[in-house]
Design a protein around this motif. Structure first.
Motif, short mmCIF file in Angstrom:
data_model
loop_
_atom_site.label_atom_id
_atom_site.label_comp_id
_atom_site.label_asym_id
_atom_site.label_seq_id
_atom_site.Cartn_x
_atom_site.Cartn_y
_atom_site.Cartn_z
N UNK A 196 -9.92 -2.00 8.30
CA UNK A 196 -10.71 -2.66 7.26
C UNK A 196 -10.76 -4.17 7.49
N UNK A 197 -9.64 -4.75 7.89
CA UNK A 197 -9.61 -6.19 8.14
C UNK A 197 -10.49 -6.54 9.35
N UNK A 198 -10.41 -5.73 10.40
CA UNK A 198 -11.19 -5.99 11.61
C UNK A 198 -12.69 -5.93 11.28
N UNK A 199 -13.10 -4.93 10.49
CA UNK A 199 -14.51 -4.78 10.13
C UNK A 199 -15.00 -5.96 9.30
N UNK A 211 0.89 -1.17 0.00
CA UNK A 211 0.00 0.00 0.00
C UNK A 211 0.91 1.21 0.00
N UNK A 212 0.98 1.88 -1.15
CA UNK A 212 2.14 2.71 -1.41
C UNK A 212 1.97 4.22 -1.25
N UNK A 216 -2.69 1.34 9.79
CA UNK A 216 -3.80 1.35 10.75
C UNK A 216 -5.14 1.32 10.03
N UNK A 217 -5.22 2.00 8.87
CA UNK A 217 -6.44 1.96 8.07
C UNK A 217 -6.71 0.57 7.53
N UNK A 243 -9.49 2.44 2.54
CA UNK A 243 -9.87 2.23 1.14
C UNK A 243 -8.99 1.15 0.50
N UNK A 244 -7.68 1.20 0.77
CA UNK A 244 -6.78 0.18 0.22
C UNK A 244 -7.13 -1.19 0.79
N UNK A 245 -7.51 -1.23 2.08
CA UNK A 245 -7.92 -2.50 2.68
C UNK A 245 -9.14 -3.09 2.01
N UNK A 246 -10.09 -2.23 1.65
CA UNK A 246 -11.29 -2.70 0.95
C UNK A 246 -10.93 -3.27 -0.42
N UNK A 247 -10.00 -2.61 -1.11
CA UNK A 247 -9.56 -3.13 -2.41
C UNK A 247 -8.82 -4.46 -2.25
#
Length: 344
Positions: free
Chosen positions: A259-262, A185-186, A254-255, A230-234
């Motif tokens: 996303x993973x936790x949700x 995630x860049x 952290x973002x 957003x990157x986690x959702x992708x």
């Protein structure tokens, strides 16, 4: 409206000339003891405070150092500011901290403000990858030091971290843990740090005999928690989801963690995560975050000391050796926590 007490009021109250008051303030040894006491009594009685800005304009020497960072919402830059402020305070200076919010336009406006205020010098983490803002600011003749960045084509002093080494530390750790498919995630591709950390990641893959296809890049427009979510959702939407993710900074990490936790994805068992910067929140996350530590406070302090060194030598005048610009590159450190410790 209350009247602002000026130097003329002090002179009138003490029964002396304006020049005598000025001498008491700036050169007290040149004024007779009795006269000096009378002027100081008037200053105390009237509550006079001299105009520092006016004094600086007359002297052509500011006691303010400018600091322009990418994002004051990022604790990494708060730590940089702490280091710079500490070094500046030790030298009797103050720091004017401004936030470009990763905006090229806002960066240009703040650099213009620094020039208008005739600051002693500027500590700068550039948002403009083209270097045009720096080129424009250079015309004012105000010294500056780059922080967390070495700009191409720039010879000024800089303090940075070896981000290629840092990226390699992060991905080498994931490879050693058994991961063979890693997401990166860049963040915005225009930032040198983002590119260097990717280069380090690819170097680590090559050392392990893995090709660049083992690194799936997920660019983001910003380097904040929302961009990480957003990157986690992708990432969750990928059919062949990588087993680990390396993020260009801790806020992105952290973002992704949120996303993973949700989504009910376990960290680190289903997805290992490594961040970068080792901000205070990394250790305090729901799943403590493995991160590549940057010595942010040290960077800020070193940058301020280099700027002070340059401005002192410049102002010393004839007979002093010209200032030699230098680039200081600090080494990062991997701090391993639970977010990357799954056994594979």
């Amino acid at each position: 409206m209350a009247h602002s007490v000026g130097i003329k009021d002090v002179a009138r109250a003490a029964g002396v000339s304006v020049g005598t008051v000025s001498n008491v303030i700036n050169r007290p040894d040149t004024v007779a003891t009795e006269t000096r006491a009378r002027v100081l009594s008037a200053i105390d009685r009237l509550g006079y405070v001299r105009s520092e800005s006016a004094r600086q304009l007359r002297a052509g020497r500011s006691r303010i150092m400018g600091l322009l960072v990418l994002d004051m919402g990022n604790p990494f830059f708060v730590d940089v500011a702490r280091g710079a402020e500490r070094a500046a305070r030790d030298a009797g200076l103050g720091v004017m901290v401004c936030n470009s919010a990763e905006s090229v336009g806002e960066e240009a406006e703040y650099l213009s403000l620094f020039a208008e205020q005739r600051v002693r010098g500027v500590l700068l983490t550039p948002a403009d990858a083209t270097g045009r803002n720096i080129a424009s600011f250079r015309r004012h003749g105000i010294p500056f030091v780059l922080v967390d960045r070495v700009s191409e084509g720039t010879t000024e002093c800089s303090v940075s971290v070896d981000d290629v080494a840092g990226g390699a530390l992060a991905v080498r750790h994931l490879i050693d843990a058994g991961h063979r498919s890693i997401a990166y995630v860049s963040g915005p591709p225009g930032f040198t740090q983002v590119r260097d950390r990717r280069t380090g990641a690819l170097n680590a893959l090559a050392e392990a005999g893995l090709g660049p296809e083992a690194l799936r890049e997920l660019p983001t427009e910003r380097l904040d928690v929302a961009a990480g979510r957003d990157a986690g959702a992708r990432l969750l939407g990928l059919a062949d989801r990588p087993t680990a993710v390396f993020c260009a900074n801790d806020l992105l990490a952290l973002g992704v963690l949120q996303a993973m936790y949700a989504a009910g994805v376990g960290v680190p068992d289903d997805l290992a995560i490594v961040g970068y910067d080792d901000i205070e929140f990394a250790a305090a996350a729901a799943v403590p975050l493995t991160s590549v530590r940057q010595p942010a406070v040290t960077m800020g302090a070193l940058a301020a000391e280099m700027l002070l060194e340059e401005t002192e030598e410049t102002e010393a005048g004839v007979g002093v050796a010209p200032h030699e610009h230098r680039r200081v590159v600090l080494q990062p450190e991997l701090v391993v926590r639970r977010s990357s410790l799954s056994a594979r």
